[in-house]
Design an enzyme around this catalytic site. Structure first.
Site, PDB file in Angstrom:
ATOM      1  N   ASP A 409       0.917  -1.273  -0.034  1.00 23.07           N
ATOM      2  CA  ASP A 409       0.016  -0.047   0.089  1.00 23.07           C
ATOM      3  C   ASP A 409       0.812   1.208  -0.069  1.00 23.07           C
ATOM      4  O   ASP A 409       1.454   1.547   0.922  1.00 23.07           O
ATOM      5  CB  ASP A 409      -0.874  -0.033   1.185  1.00 23.07           C
ATOM      6  CG  ASP A 409      -1.815   1.127   1.178  1.00 23.07           C
ATOM      7  OD1 ASP A 409      -1.749   2.044   0.474  1.00 23.07           O
ATOM      8  OD2 ASP A 409      -2.747   1.105   2.034  1.00 23.07           O
ATOM      9  N   HIS A 410       1.014   1.788  -1.226  1.00 28.30           N
ATOM     10  CA  HIS A 410       1.984   2.927  -1.379  1.00 28.30           C
ATOM     11  C   HIS A 410       1.700   4.228  -0.408  1.00 28.30           C
ATOM     12  O   HIS A 410       2.352   5.114  -0.429  1.00 28.30           O
ATOM     13  CB  HIS A 410       2.153   3.478  -2.699  1.00 28.30           C
ATOM     14  CG  HIS A 410       3.486   3.685  -3.201  1.00 28.30           C
ATOM     15  ND1 HIS A 410       4.519   4.112  -2.341  1.00 28.30           N
ATOM     16  CD2 HIS A 410       3.874   3.986  -4.421  1.00 28.30           C
ATOM     17  CE1 HIS A 410       5.705   4.594  -2.889  1.00 28.30           C
ATOM     18  NE2 HIS A 410       5.316   4.207  -4.158  1.00 28.30           N
TER      19      HIS A 410
END
Length: 437
Positions: A409-410
Protein backbone atom coordinates in the site's frame (compact mmCIF):
# COMPACT_ATOMS: atom_id res chain seq x y z
CA UNK A 1 -44.03 -19.07 26.93
CA UNK A 2 -42.54 -19.92 23.54
CA UNK A 3 -38.91 -18.90 23.04
CA UNK A 4 -37.96 -17.01 19.88
CA UNK A 5 -34.88 -18.21 18.02
CA UNK A 6 -33.35 -15.22 16.25
CA UNK A 7 -30.80 -15.02 13.46
CA UNK A 8 -27.53 -14.70 15.40
CA UNK A 9 -24.60 -12.41 14.67
CA UNK A 10 -21.86 -14.98 14.10
CA UNK A 11 -19.16 -12.43 13.36
CA UNK A 12 -18.58 -8.79 14.35
CA UNK A 13 -19.33 -7.59 10.81
CA UNK A 14 -22.36 -9.79 10.13
CA UNK A 15 -25.57 -7.90 9.32
CA UNK A 16 -27.43 -10.65 7.47
CA UNK A 17 -26.88 -14.24 6.45
CA UNK A 18 -28.25 -17.21 4.56
CA UNK A 19 -30.05 -19.94 6.47
CA UNK A 20 -28.27 -22.67 4.55
CA UNK A 21 -29.71 -25.75 6.25
CA UNK A 22 -31.95 -26.73 9.13
CA UNK A 23 -30.55 -29.58 11.23
CA UNK A 24 -33.84 -29.99 13.13
CA UNK A 25 -37.52 -30.12 12.19
CA UNK A 26 -40.75 -29.12 13.86
CA UNK A 27 -41.53 -31.40 16.78
CA UNK A 28 -37.88 -32.22 17.55
CA UNK A 29 -36.83 -32.00 21.19
CA UNK A 30 -33.61 -30.02 21.66
CA UNK A 31 -31.36 -29.16 24.57
CA UNK A 32 -28.60 -26.62 25.10
CA UNK A 33 -25.64 -27.30 22.83
CA UNK A 34 -27.61 -29.16 20.14
CA UNK A 35 -26.94 -28.01 16.58
CA UNK A 36 -29.98 -26.31 15.08
CA UNK A 37 -28.90 -24.95 11.70
CA UNK A 38 -26.03 -24.09 9.38
CA UNK A 39 -25.81 -20.37 8.64
CA UNK A 40 -23.71 -18.88 5.86
CA UNK A 41 -22.15 -15.58 6.82
CA UNK A 42 -20.03 -13.26 4.71
CA UNK A 43 -16.98 -15.33 5.67
CA UNK A 44 -17.92 -18.96 6.28
CA UNK A 45 -20.70 -21.45 6.93
CA UNK A 46 -21.12 -21.80 10.68
CA UNK A 47 -23.24 -23.96 12.96
CA UNK A 48 -25.92 -22.42 15.18
CA UNK A 49 -26.33 -24.07 18.59
CA UNK A 50 -29.32 -24.11 20.92
CA UNK A 51 -29.01 -22.36 24.27
CA UNK A 52 -32.46 -23.37 25.56
CA UNK A 53 -34.28 -26.66 26.02
CA UNK A 54 -37.69 -27.48 24.56
CA UNK A 55 -39.50 -28.61 21.43
CA UNK A 56 -39.18 -26.95 18.02
CA UNK A 57 -42.66 -25.47 17.73
CA UNK A 58 -42.36 -23.73 14.38
CA UNK A 59 -39.77 -22.97 11.73
CA UNK A 60 -40.48 -19.52 10.32
CA UNK A 61 -37.62 -19.16 7.83
CA UNK A 62 -37.09 -21.98 5.33
CA UNK A 63 -33.64 -23.31 4.59
CA UNK A 64 -32.07 -21.72 1.54
CA UNK A 65 -33.43 -18.29 2.46
CA UNK A 66 -30.81 -15.58 2.00
CA UNK A 67 -30.63 -12.01 3.22
CA UNK A 68 -32.02 -12.88 6.67
CA UNK A 69 -31.28 -9.88 8.90
CA UNK A 70 -29.58 -10.42 12.25
CA UNK A 71 -32.28 -10.49 14.93
CA UNK A 72 -35.02 -11.88 12.68
CA UNK A 73 -37.06 -14.62 14.39
CA UNK A 74 -36.31 -17.79 12.44
CA UNK A 75 -38.03 -20.38 14.67
CA UNK A 76 -39.74 -20.82 18.03
CA UNK A 77 -39.16 -23.31 20.82
CA UNK A 78 -41.96 -24.44 23.14
CA UNK A 79 -40.71 -24.84 26.69
CA UNK A 80 -41.30 -28.04 28.63
CA UNK A 81 -45.00 -28.47 29.42
CA UNK A 82 -46.16 -26.14 26.65
CA UNK A 83 -48.32 -27.29 23.73
CA UNK A 84 -45.86 -27.16 20.82
CA UNK A 85 -48.64 -27.38 18.25
CA UNK A 86 -50.28 -24.22 19.56
CA UNK A 87 -47.12 -22.12 19.64
CA UNK A 88 -46.80 -21.52 15.89
CA UNK A 89 -50.24 -19.90 15.67
CA UNK A 90 -49.04 -16.73 17.34
CA UNK A 91 -45.97 -16.59 15.15
CA UNK A 92 -47.69 -17.36 11.88
CA UNK A 93 -48.35 -13.65 11.38
CA UNK A 94 -44.63 -12.79 11.47
CA UNK A 95 -43.96 -13.43 7.77
CA UNK A 96 -46.96 -11.25 6.83
CA UNK A 97 -45.55 -8.37 8.84
CA UNK A 98 -42.42 -8.50 6.71
CA UNK A 99 -44.32 -8.04 3.43
CA UNK A 100 -44.25 -4.65 1.72
CA UNK A 101 -46.45 -1.84 3.08
CA UNK A 102 -48.16 -1.70 -0.31
CA UNK A 103 -50.09 -4.87 0.55
CA UNK A 104 -52.58 -3.11 2.81
CA UNK A 105 -54.01 -0.86 0.09
CA UNK A 106 -54.08 -3.77 -2.35
CA UNK A 107 -56.07 -5.93 0.06
CA UNK A 108 -58.45 -3.07 0.92
CA UNK A 109 -59.20 -2.10 -2.68
CA UNK A 110 -61.73 -4.89 -3.44
CA UNK A 111 -63.46 -4.49 -0.03
CA UNK A 112 -66.18 -2.01 -1.18
CA UNK A 113 -67.45 -4.53 -3.74
CA UNK A 114 -70.99 -5.62 -2.75
CA UNK A 115 -70.50 -9.04 -4.29
CA UNK A 116 -68.60 -11.43 -1.99
CA UNK A 117 -67.89 -13.98 -4.72
CA UNK A 118 -64.69 -12.42 -6.12
CA UNK A 119 -62.41 -12.80 -3.09
CA UNK A 120 -60.18 -9.81 -2.33
CA UNK A 121 -57.13 -12.07 -2.28
CA UNK A 122 -57.46 -12.94 -5.96
CA UNK A 123 -55.93 -9.79 -7.36
CA UNK A 124 -52.82 -9.71 -5.17
CA UNK A 125 -52.42 -13.50 -5.43
CA UNK A 126 -51.98 -13.25 -9.19
CA UNK A 127 -48.89 -11.15 -8.67
CA UNK A 128 -47.60 -13.31 -5.85
CA UNK A 129 -47.60 -10.47 -3.30
CA UNK A 130 -49.62 -12.13 -0.54
CA UNK A 131 -48.53 -15.69 -1.05
CA UNK A 132 -46.27 -16.97 1.71
CA UNK A 133 -42.95 -17.74 0.02
CA UNK A 134 -39.29 -17.49 0.84
CA UNK A 135 -37.27 -14.81 -1.00
CA UNK A 136 -35.38 -17.57 -2.86
CA UNK A 137 -38.65 -19.19 -3.96
CA UNK A 138 -39.99 -15.83 -5.22
CA UNK A 139 -36.84 -15.22 -7.26
CA UNK A 140 -36.87 -18.73 -8.74
CA UNK A 141 -40.58 -18.39 -9.57
CA UNK A 142 -39.93 -15.16 -11.45
CA UNK A 143 -37.08 -16.77 -13.40
CA UNK A 144 -39.15 -19.86 -14.33
CA UNK A 145 -42.36 -17.97 -15.02
CA UNK A 146 -44.23 -19.83 -12.28
CA UNK A 147 -47.23 -18.10 -10.67
CA UNK A 148 -46.93 -18.46 -6.89
CA UNK A 149 -50.71 -18.44 -6.37
CA UNK A 150 -50.92 -21.80 -8.12
CA UNK A 151 -48.19 -23.49 -6.07
CA UNK A 152 -48.91 -25.46 -2.91
CA UNK A 153 -46.31 -24.73 -0.26
CA UNK A 154 -44.66 -27.54 1.66
CA UNK A 155 -42.80 -25.32 4.13
CA UNK A 156 -43.88 -24.20 7.60
CA UNK A 157 -47.47 -22.88 7.67
CA UNK A 158 -47.85 -23.59 3.94
CA UNK A 159 -44.88 -21.35 3.01
CA UNK A 160 -43.59 -21.94 -0.53
CA UNK A 161 -39.93 -22.98 -0.54
CA UNK A 162 -37.28 -23.76 -3.14
CA UNK A 163 -38.32 -27.40 -3.62
CA UNK A 164 -41.91 -26.38 -4.46
CA UNK A 165 -40.75 -24.11 -7.27
CA UNK A 166 -38.33 -26.72 -8.62
CA UNK A 167 -41.20 -29.22 -8.94
CA UNK A 168 -43.65 -26.68 -10.43
CA UNK A 169 -44.16 -26.48 -14.19
CA UNK A 170 -43.39 -23.14 -15.78
CA UNK A 171 -46.39 -21.48 -17.36
CA UNK A 172 -48.98 -23.89 -15.97
CA UNK A 173 -49.92 -21.89 -12.91
CA UNK A 174 -50.41 -18.55 -14.63
CA UNK A 175 -53.08 -20.05 -16.87
CA UNK A 176 -54.93 -21.38 -13.82
CA UNK A 177 -54.76 -17.99 -12.18
CA UNK A 178 -56.19 -16.37 -15.29
CA UNK A 179 -59.16 -18.74 -15.25
CA UNK A 180 -59.99 -17.82 -11.66
CA UNK A 181 -60.03 -14.06 -12.33
CA UNK A 182 -63.66 -12.96 -11.75
CA UNK A 183 -63.64 -9.71 -13.70
CA UNK A 184 -61.46 -8.10 -16.36
CA UNK A 185 -60.86 -5.02 -14.20
CA UNK A 186 -58.46 -6.63 -11.70
CA UNK A 187 -56.68 -8.35 -14.59
CA UNK A 188 -56.00 -5.01 -16.23
CA UNK A 189 -54.73 -3.49 -13.01
CA UNK A 190 -52.50 -6.46 -12.41
CA UNK A 191 -50.95 -6.43 -15.86
CA UNK A 192 -47.96 -4.25 -14.91
CA UNK A 193 -47.22 -6.37 -11.80
CA UNK A 194 -47.52 -9.62 -13.75
CA UNK A 195 -45.25 -8.27 -16.45
CA UNK A 196 -42.51 -7.30 -13.97
CA UNK A 197 -41.07 -10.81 -13.52
CA UNK A 198 -41.12 -11.26 -17.31
CA UNK A 199 -38.68 -8.34 -17.70
CA UNK A 200 -35.42 -9.77 -16.36
CA UNK A 201 -32.38 -7.70 -15.56
CA UNK A 202 -30.07 -6.92 -18.44
CA UNK A 203 -28.07 -9.97 -19.47
CA UNK A 204 -24.32 -9.41 -19.72
CA UNK A 205 -23.43 -12.70 -21.36
CA UNK A 206 -24.23 -14.48 -24.62
CA UNK A 207 -27.29 -16.58 -23.88
CA UNK A 208 -26.89 -18.46 -27.17
CA UNK A 209 -23.89 -20.30 -25.67
CA UNK A 210 -24.80 -23.31 -23.48
CA UNK A 211 -24.34 -22.17 -19.89
CA UNK A 212 -25.63 -22.30 -16.36
CA UNK A 213 -26.07 -19.48 -13.87
CA UNK A 214 -24.93 -20.03 -10.28
CA UNK A 215 -26.09 -17.72 -7.51
CA UNK A 216 -23.21 -16.09 -5.62
CA UNK A 217 -22.64 -17.17 -2.03
CA UNK A 218 -22.23 -14.57 0.68
CA UNK A 219 -18.54 -15.46 0.82
CA UNK A 220 -18.05 -14.89 -2.91
CA UNK A 221 -19.96 -11.58 -2.70
CA UNK A 222 -17.66 -10.46 0.13
CA UNK A 223 -14.54 -11.45 -1.83
CA UNK A 224 -15.76 -9.49 -4.85
CA UNK A 225 -16.62 -6.44 -2.76
CA UNK A 226 -13.36 -6.38 -0.79
CA UNK A 227 -11.07 -6.95 -3.78
CA UNK A 228 -12.87 -4.29 -5.82
CA UNK A 229 -12.51 -1.90 -2.89
CA UNK A 230 -8.82 -2.75 -2.59
CA UNK A 231 -7.97 -2.12 -6.24
CA UNK A 232 -10.08 1.05 -6.39
CA UNK A 233 -8.88 2.68 -3.17
CA UNK A 234 -5.40 1.27 -2.45
CA UNK A 235 -2.51 2.44 -4.69
CA UNK A 236 -0.49 -0.77 -5.13
CA UNK A 237 3.26 -0.85 -5.71
CA UNK A 238 4.85 -4.17 -6.75
CA UNK A 239 8.41 -5.31 -5.97
CA UNK A 240 9.82 -8.65 -7.20
CA UNK A 241 12.93 -10.59 -6.22
CA UNK A 242 14.33 -13.93 -7.40
CA UNK A 243 15.27 -16.18 -4.49
CA UNK A 244 17.47 -19.26 -4.49
CA UNK A 245 15.74 -22.11 -2.63
CA UNK A 246 18.44 -24.78 -2.37
CA UNK A 247 19.42 -24.00 1.23
CA UNK A 248 15.79 -23.84 2.35
CA UNK A 249 14.99 -27.17 0.68
CA UNK A 250 17.98 -28.81 2.40
CA UNK A 251 16.99 -27.41 5.80
CA UNK A 252 13.41 -28.61 5.27
CA UNK A 253 14.63 -32.12 4.50
CA UNK A 254 16.83 -32.16 7.62
CA UNK A 255 14.06 -30.85 9.85
CA UNK A 256 11.56 -33.38 8.50
CA UNK A 257 13.91 -36.23 9.40
CA UNK A 258 14.14 -34.89 12.94
CA UNK A 259 10.37 -34.31 13.19
CA UNK A 260 9.32 -37.60 11.62
CA UNK A 261 8.89 -39.31 15.00
CA UNK A 262 6.42 -36.57 16.02
CA UNK A 263 4.36 -36.98 12.88
CA UNK A 264 5.14 -33.47 11.67
CA UNK A 265 6.05 -32.81 8.04
CA UNK A 266 7.07 -29.28 7.10
CA UNK A 267 6.11 -27.80 3.76
CA UNK A 268 8.06 -25.10 1.94
CA UNK A 269 5.10 -22.81 2.62
CA UNK A 270 5.46 -23.31 6.40
CA UNK A 271 9.03 -22.02 6.23
CA UNK A 272 8.03 -19.10 3.98
CA UNK A 273 5.38 -18.05 6.52
CA UNK A 274 8.10 -18.06 9.18
CA UNK A 275 10.42 -16.06 6.91
CA UNK A 276 7.78 -13.41 6.24
CA UNK A 277 7.04 -13.09 9.96
CA UNK A 278 10.72 -12.56 10.77
CA UNK A 279 11.14 -10.13 7.85
CA UNK A 280 8.19 -8.06 9.06
CA UNK A 281 9.72 -7.91 12.53
CA UNK A 282 12.97 -6.72 10.96
CA UNK A 283 11.23 -4.04 8.85
CA UNK A 284 8.43 -2.66 11.07
CA UNK A 285 7.64 0.13 8.61
CA UNK A 286 5.99 -2.53 6.43
CA UNK A 287 3.94 -4.07 9.24
CA UNK A 288 1.36 -1.30 9.20
CA UNK A 289 -2.21 -0.26 8.40
CA UNK A 290 -3.20 3.02 6.75
CA UNK A 291 -6.41 4.49 8.25
CA UNK A 292 -6.76 7.74 6.29
CA UNK A 293 -5.48 10.17 8.90
CA UNK A 294 -3.14 7.91 10.88
CA UNK A 295 -0.79 4.97 10.56
CA UNK A 296 -1.09 1.89 12.79
CA UNK A 297 2.26 0.17 13.40
CA UNK A 298 2.00 -3.38 14.73
CA UNK A 299 4.37 -4.81 17.34
CA UNK A 300 3.69 -8.39 16.22
CA UNK A 301 3.60 -10.10 12.83
CA UNK A 302 0.35 -12.04 12.36
CA UNK A 303 0.51 -13.60 8.90
CA UNK A 304 -2.74 -14.32 7.04
CA UNK A 305 -2.30 -17.26 4.67
CA UNK A 306 -4.49 -17.56 1.58
CA UNK A 307 -6.35 -20.90 1.42
CA UNK A 308 -8.56 -21.88 -1.51
CA UNK A 309 -11.87 -23.48 -0.51
CA UNK A 310 -14.90 -24.70 -2.52
CA UNK A 311 -16.72 -21.46 -1.65
CA UNK A 312 -13.84 -19.05 -2.23
CA UNK A 313 -10.61 -17.72 -0.78
CA UNK A 314 -10.19 -17.34 2.98
CA UNK A 315 -7.14 -16.33 5.01
CA UNK A 316 -6.60 -18.13 8.34
CA UNK A 317 -3.99 -16.46 10.52
CA UNK A 318 -0.73 -17.66 12.03
CA UNK A 319 -0.34 -15.44 15.10
CA UNK A 320 3.14 -14.13 15.97
CA UNK A 321 4.69 -15.99 13.03
CA UNK A 322 8.15 -14.56 13.75
CA UNK A 323 8.36 -16.34 17.12
CA UNK A 324 6.45 -19.52 16.22
CA UNK A 325 8.50 -22.63 15.53
CA UNK A 326 8.29 -24.18 12.04
CA UNK A 327 6.69 -27.31 13.54
CA UNK A 328 4.04 -25.18 15.28
CA UNK A 329 3.32 -23.27 12.06
CA UNK A 330 2.99 -26.56 10.18
CA UNK A 331 0.59 -28.05 12.73
CA UNK A 332 -1.52 -24.89 12.86
CA UNK A 333 -1.71 -24.58 9.08
CA UNK A 334 -2.86 -28.17 8.55
CA UNK A 335 -5.60 -27.74 11.13
CA UNK A 336 -6.70 -24.29 9.96
CA UNK A 337 -6.64 -25.20 6.25
CA UNK A 338 -8.68 -28.35 6.92
CA UNK A 339 -11.37 -26.48 8.82
CA UNK A 340 -11.31 -23.62 6.29
CA UNK A 341 -12.23 -26.04 3.49
CA UNK A 342 -15.08 -27.36 5.64
CA UNK A 343 -16.26 -23.82 6.40
CA UNK A 344 -15.71 -24.38 10.13
CA UNK A 345 -13.26 -21.60 11.02
CA UNK A 346 -14.06 -19.38 13.99
CA UNK A 347 -14.16 -15.63 13.27
CA UNK A 348 -11.06 -14.96 15.35
CA UNK A 349 -9.12 -17.46 13.22
CA UNK A 350 -9.52 -15.51 9.97
CA UNK A 351 -10.27 -11.93 11.02
CA UNK A 352 -7.30 -9.63 11.59
CA UNK A 353 -3.73 -10.28 10.54
CA UNK A 354 -1.07 -7.68 9.78
CA UNK A 355 0.14 -8.97 6.38
CA UNK A 356 -0.67 -11.83 4.01
CA UNK A 357 1.08 -14.57 2.06
CA UNK A 358 -0.35 -16.20 -1.07
CA UNK A 359 1.46 -19.16 -2.63
CA UNK A 360 0.51 -20.37 -6.12
CA UNK A 361 3.72 -22.25 -6.75
CA UNK A 362 1.98 -25.61 -6.44
CA UNK A 363 0.04 -24.73 -9.61
CA UNK A 364 3.21 -24.02 -11.56
CA UNK A 365 2.65 -20.24 -11.55
CA UNK A 366 6.06 -18.58 -11.93
CA UNK A 367 5.10 -15.08 -10.83
CA UNK A 368 1.97 -13.06 -9.99
CA UNK A 369 0.92 -9.86 -8.27
CA UNK A 370 -1.54 -10.37 -5.43
CA UNK A 371 -4.24 -7.91 -4.38
CA UNK A 372 -3.76 -6.42 -0.90
CA UNK A 373 -6.22 -7.64 1.72
CA UNK A 374 -7.51 -4.43 3.42
CA UNK A 375 -6.80 -3.07 5.94
CA UNK A 376 -3.39 -4.75 5.74
CA UNK A 377 -0.49 -2.88 4.16
CA UNK A 378 1.13 -5.68 2.14
CA UNK A 379 0.85 -9.20 0.72
CA UNK A 380 3.61 -11.53 -0.47
CA UNK A 381 2.95 -13.52 -3.67
CA UNK A 382 5.01 -16.72 -4.03
CA UNK A 383 5.73 -18.35 -7.39
CA UNK A 384 6.93 -21.86 -8.22
CA UNK A 385 10.47 -22.99 -7.45
CA UNK A 386 12.16 -24.28 -10.59
CA UNK A 387 15.59 -25.11 -11.94
CA UNK A 388 17.06 -22.03 -13.62
CA UNK A 389 20.46 -20.89 -14.89
CA UNK A 390 21.90 -18.92 -11.99
CA UNK A 391 25.16 -17.21 -11.12
CA UNK A 392 26.70 -19.07 -8.18
CA UNK A 393 30.08 -17.87 -6.88
CA UNK A 394 30.66 -15.80 -10.05
CA UNK A 395 30.08 -18.83 -12.24
CA UNK A 396 27.04 -19.83 -14.26
CA UNK A 397 25.31 -22.80 -12.70
CA UNK A 398 21.89 -24.31 -12.13
CA UNK A 399 19.89 -23.54 -9.01
CA UNK A 400 16.32 -23.93 -7.73
CA UNK A 401 14.90 -20.42 -7.88
CA UNK A 402 11.51 -18.86 -7.18
CA UNK A 403 10.14 -15.39 -7.78
CA UNK A 404 8.43 -13.55 -4.92
CA UNK A 405 6.45 -10.35 -5.45
CA UNK A 406 5.42 -8.01 -2.66
CA UNK A 407 2.34 -5.82 -3.13
CA UNK A 408 2.49 -2.73 -0.90
CA UNK A 409 0.00 0.00 0.00
CA UNK A 410 1.95 2.98 -1.30
CA UNK A 411 0.00 5.38 0.95
CA UNK A 412 1.61 3.77 3.98
CA UNK A 413 4.78 2.08 2.70
CA UNK A 414 7.45 3.82 0.66
CA UNK A 415 9.14 1.91 -2.13
CA UNK A 416 12.47 1.94 -0.27
CA UNK A 417 10.87 0.40 2.83
CA UNK A 418 9.15 -2.25 0.71
CA UNK A 419 12.51 -3.01 -0.90
CA UNK A 420 14.03 -3.49 2.57
CA UNK A 421 11.35 -6.07 3.40
CA UNK A 422 11.94 -7.94 0.13
CA UNK A 423 15.71 -7.92 0.78
CA UNK A 424 15.23 -9.27 4.31
CA UNK A 425 12.83 -11.97 3.06
CA UNK A 426 15.26 -13.04 0.35
CA UNK A 427 18.19 -13.25 2.79
CA UNK A 428 16.18 -15.33 5.27
CA UNK A 429 15.08 -17.83 2.62
CA UNK A 430 18.56 -18.14 1.14
CA UNK A 431 20.18 -18.46 4.63
CA UNK A 432 17.30 -20.07 6.55
CA UNK A 433 19.24 -20.98 9.69
CA UNK A 434 19.04 -17.30 10.59
CA UNK A 435 15.27 -17.46 11.08
CA UNK A 436 15.19 -20.50 13.34
CA UNK A 437 18.28 -19.78 15.41
Amino acid sequence: MAIDLKMPALSPTMEEGTLAKWLVKEGDVVKAGDLLAEIETDKATMEFEAVDEGTIASILVAEGTDGVKVGTVIATIAAEGEDASAAPAAKAEAPKAEETPAEAPKAAAPAPSPTPTPTPAQAPAASGDRVKASPLARRMAAEKGVELSGVTGSGPNGRIVKADIESAKAGAAPAKAAESAPTPAPTASEAPAAAAPAAPAKVWWDESIPHEVEKLTNIRKTIARRLTESKQTVPHIYLTVDIRLDALLKLRADLNKALDARGVKLSVNDLLIKALGVALDATPKCNVTFTGDSLVSYKRADVSVAVSTPTGLITPIIRDAANASPSSISTQMKELAGRAKEGKLKPEEYQGGTASLSNMGMFGIKQFEAVINPPQGMIMAIGAGEKRPYIVDDALGVATVMSATGSFDHRAIDGADGAQLMKAFKELVESPLGMIA
